[in-house]
Design a protein around this motif. Sequence first.
Motif, short mmCIF file in Angstrom:
data_model
loop_
_atom_site.label_atom_id
_atom_site.label_comp_id
_atom_site.label_asym_id
_atom_site.label_seq_id
_atom_site.Cartn_x
_atom_site.Cartn_y
_atom_site.Cartn_z
N PHE A 124 -22.78 -15.20 -3.72
CA PHE A 124 -21.78 -14.65 -2.79
C PHE A 124 -20.52 -14.23 -3.55
O PHE A 124 -19.97 -13.14 -3.33
CB PHE A 124 -21.44 -15.69 -1.73
CG PHE A 124 -20.45 -15.22 -0.70
CD1 PHE A 124 -20.89 -14.60 0.46
CD2 PHE A 124 -19.08 -15.37 -0.89
CE1 PHE A 124 -19.99 -14.15 1.41
CE2 PHE A 124 -18.17 -14.93 0.05
CZ PHE A 124 -18.62 -14.31 1.20
N LEU A 125 -20.05 -15.10 -4.45
CA LEU A 125 -18.83 -14.80 -5.21
C LEU A 125 -19.04 -13.62 -6.15
O LEU A 125 -18.16 -12.77 -6.31
CB LEU A 125 -18.39 -16.03 -6.00
CG LEU A 125 -17.85 -17.21 -5.18
CD1 LEU A 125 -17.62 -18.41 -6.08
CD2 LEU A 125 -16.55 -16.82 -4.48
N SER A 169 -23.90 -19.85 -3.34
CA SER A 169 -22.45 -19.70 -3.35
C SER A 169 -21.99 -18.82 -4.51
O SER A 169 -21.11 -17.97 -4.36
CB SER A 169 -21.78 -21.08 -3.43
OG SER A 169 -22.10 -21.85 -2.29
N ASN A 222 -20.86 -19.05 3.60
CA ASN A 222 -22.24 -19.44 3.36
C ASN A 222 -22.82 -20.19 4.55
O ASN A 222 -24.00 -20.04 4.88
CB ASN A 222 -22.31 -20.32 2.11
CG ASN A 222 -23.51 -19.99 1.24
OD1 ASN A 222 -24.51 -19.47 1.71
ND2 ASN A 222 -23.42 -20.29 -0.05
N GLN A 280 -18.98 -10.48 -4.18
CA GLN A 280 -17.63 -10.26 -3.68
C GLN A 280 -16.71 -9.69 -4.76
O GLN A 280 -15.86 -8.85 -4.49
CB GLN A 280 -17.06 -11.58 -3.17
CG GLN A 280 -15.70 -11.47 -2.50
CD GLN A 280 -15.31 -12.77 -1.81
OE1 GLN A 280 -15.63 -12.99 -0.65
NE2 GLN A 280 -14.61 -13.65 -2.53
N ASP A 310 -13.53 -17.51 2.30
CA ASP A 310 -13.94 -18.73 1.62
C ASP A 310 -15.47 -18.81 1.57
O ASP A 310 -16.14 -18.65 2.59
CB ASP A 310 -13.38 -19.95 2.34
CG ASP A 310 -13.57 -21.22 1.54
OD1 ASP A 310 -12.62 -21.63 0.85
OD2 ASP A 310 -14.67 -21.80 1.60
N VAL A 311 -16.00 -19.08 0.39
CA VAL A 311 -17.43 -19.07 0.19
C VAL A 311 -18.14 -20.17 0.98
O VAL A 311 -19.28 -20.01 1.39
CB VAL A 311 -17.77 -19.16 -1.31
CG1 VAL A 311 -17.34 -20.52 -1.88
CG2 VAL A 311 -19.25 -18.94 -1.56
#
Length: 292
Positions: free
Chosen positions: A229-230, A226, A181, A233, A176-177
């Motif tokens: 990060f996604l 965020s 984070n 990923q 989960d971001v």
Amino acid sequence: MPAVFVLIWATGFIVARYGMPHAPPFTFLLLRYGLSIACFGVWIALAQVRWPQTRQQWLHLAVTGMLMHGGYLGGVWAAVKAGMGSGLSALIVGIQPVLTAIWLSAFGSAEHRVSGRQWLGLGLGFAGLVLVVWRKLTEGSPGDTVNAINLAWAVGALLCITAGTLYQKRWVAPCDVRSANTVQLMAAALVTAPLAWLEPESMHWNLQSAGAMAWSVLGLTLGGSSLLFLLIQRGAAASVASLMYLVPPATALMAWLLFGEPITPVTVAGIALTALGVALVVRPGAATSGKA
């Protein structure tokens, strides 16, 4: 999602213009991390988000946080505060896609190495980046200087964002971001706190610094970080890194709209060349997805 990320990330330079004159860099960033952790904490509690489940995942997230938040942001802000112009700092950290591609070509698996079309796109993108920042590189401002200290900060920021991107893609498992984070920010705060404590200057609160802090927390960290990060990923490392080429052109457009900074034909040509280069890198079929 990539377009939204670029637009949000580009506002970081606008925030620096508002907030930098009123705050030492590491004190500002430490406050930003602390407020962001508090906001994420409320969000996590209300949504009942799960935290990382293994010690290894906590460790990997902490490493990426120290690199991509503490190292990258701290390096850029410290370099600008030490007198480096925004044009040169943008150009130095803009080398990231090329460094990422070199690493993948040298050490990545065969299916994830950079293709010839992507190398062409990276070259065009960097040439466009040079054109976009050319006016600031050639004209600068009365306070712009380059010395060993601010150059070291800028190069350190470049190495941190490059290493952080590759490390997250290789070692951080999908999670989960929001909780991820938060772990990253806690690690960044730990390495930033001693540097903030050593700064002789204190934070001066006014409308500009408060506004810069509010957007840094709500827009750049909760939103931009965020999304980054996604993107790392879910996407290929070279493709995600190439999006950083689009940040200076987006910033130039914002500065034109907000501050009336001129956009010359050279800038327009640079924006077009950068967009073409990024398109060649991220277009379907240019790279395979998966871990770099």
